[in-house]
Design an enzyme around this catalytic site. Structure first.
Site, PDB file in Angstrom:
ATOM      1  N   ASP A  31       0.840  -1.192   0.000  1.00  0.00           N
ATOM      2  CA  ASP A  31       0.000   0.000   0.000  1.00  0.00           C
ATOM      3  C   ASP A  31       0.882   1.253   0.000  1.00  0.00           C
ATOM      4  O   ASP A  31       2.101   1.165  -0.219  1.00  0.00           O
ATOM      5  CB  ASP A  31      -0.973  -0.017   1.183  1.00  0.00           C
ATOM      6  CG  ASP A  31      -0.274  -0.032   2.541  1.00  0.00           C
ATOM      7  OD1 ASP A  31       0.931   0.274   2.623  1.00  0.00           O
ATOM      8  OD2 ASP A  31      -0.957  -0.353   3.529  1.00  0.00           O
ATOM      9  N   LEU A  32       0.283   2.404   0.255  1.00  0.00           N
ATOM     10  CA  LEU A  32       1.026   3.665   0.247  1.00  0.00           C
ATOM     11  C   LEU A  32       2.155   3.707   1.268  1.00  0.00           C
ATOM     12  O   LEU A  32       3.115   4.442   1.115  1.00  0.00           O
ATOM     13  CB  LEU A  32       0.078   4.844   0.521  1.00  0.00           C
ATOM     14  CG  LEU A  32      -0.966   5.120  -0.560  1.00  0.00           C
ATOM     15  CD1 LEU A  32      -1.932   6.190  -0.082  1.00  0.00           C
ATOM     16  CD2 LEU A  32      -0.282   5.550  -1.847  1.00  0.00           C
TER      17      LEU A  32
END
Length: 137
Positions: free
Chosen positions: A15-16
């Site tokens: 993810d980020l």
């Protein structure tokens, strides 16, 4: 019976924050369940029977993060069988140190496609599950 399924963390799992996204762990434990079923059932005809196995509850605890390139192992086994429901314990560990990443309890039911409702487990499956649980005690 304890099934162990290995998964290497890829870029699309991140993810980020550059660690495995929480939703991906659901996919990892699902992969572990399918691998367990491949080993537990002797043939694929269990998929052709009248009954199916819908998940009705998942409790998941995130213990530590996994990152790109990590080798994870999904450990899956039965822990409890009721009249119509069954619970599995699934643990994801990071290899080679066996650090726990995720612990999950997954409950599903034996469901009749024809009756469109939960049904008691067939005796042969119940016995096999009970033997599997006893073998880990």
């Amino acid at each position: 019976m304890l099934n162990k399924t290995q998964i290497k963390v890829r870029g699309y799992h991140l993810d980020l924050f550059q660690h495995v996204n929480n939703a991906r762990y659901l996919e990892f434990i699902e992969e572990g369940r399918w691998a367990f079923f491949d080993e537990f059932f002797e043939r694929d005809d269990w998929m052709q029977e009248d009954f199916v196995w819908p998940v009705v509850n998942i409790n998941i605890n995130f213990k530590s993060e996994a990152n790109f390139g990590d080798l994870l192992e999904v450990q899956t086994h039965y822990t409890k069988i009721g009249n119509r429901s069954i619970t599995m314990k699934q643990t994801i560990v990071k290899l080679p140190d066996n650090d726990i990443v995720v612990e999950a309890d997954v409950t599903y039911v034996c469901f009749s496609k024809a009756a469109k409702s939960a049904i008691p487990f067939p005796d042969d499956i119940r016995q096999k599950v009970e033997q599997s649980i006893a073998s880990l005690e």
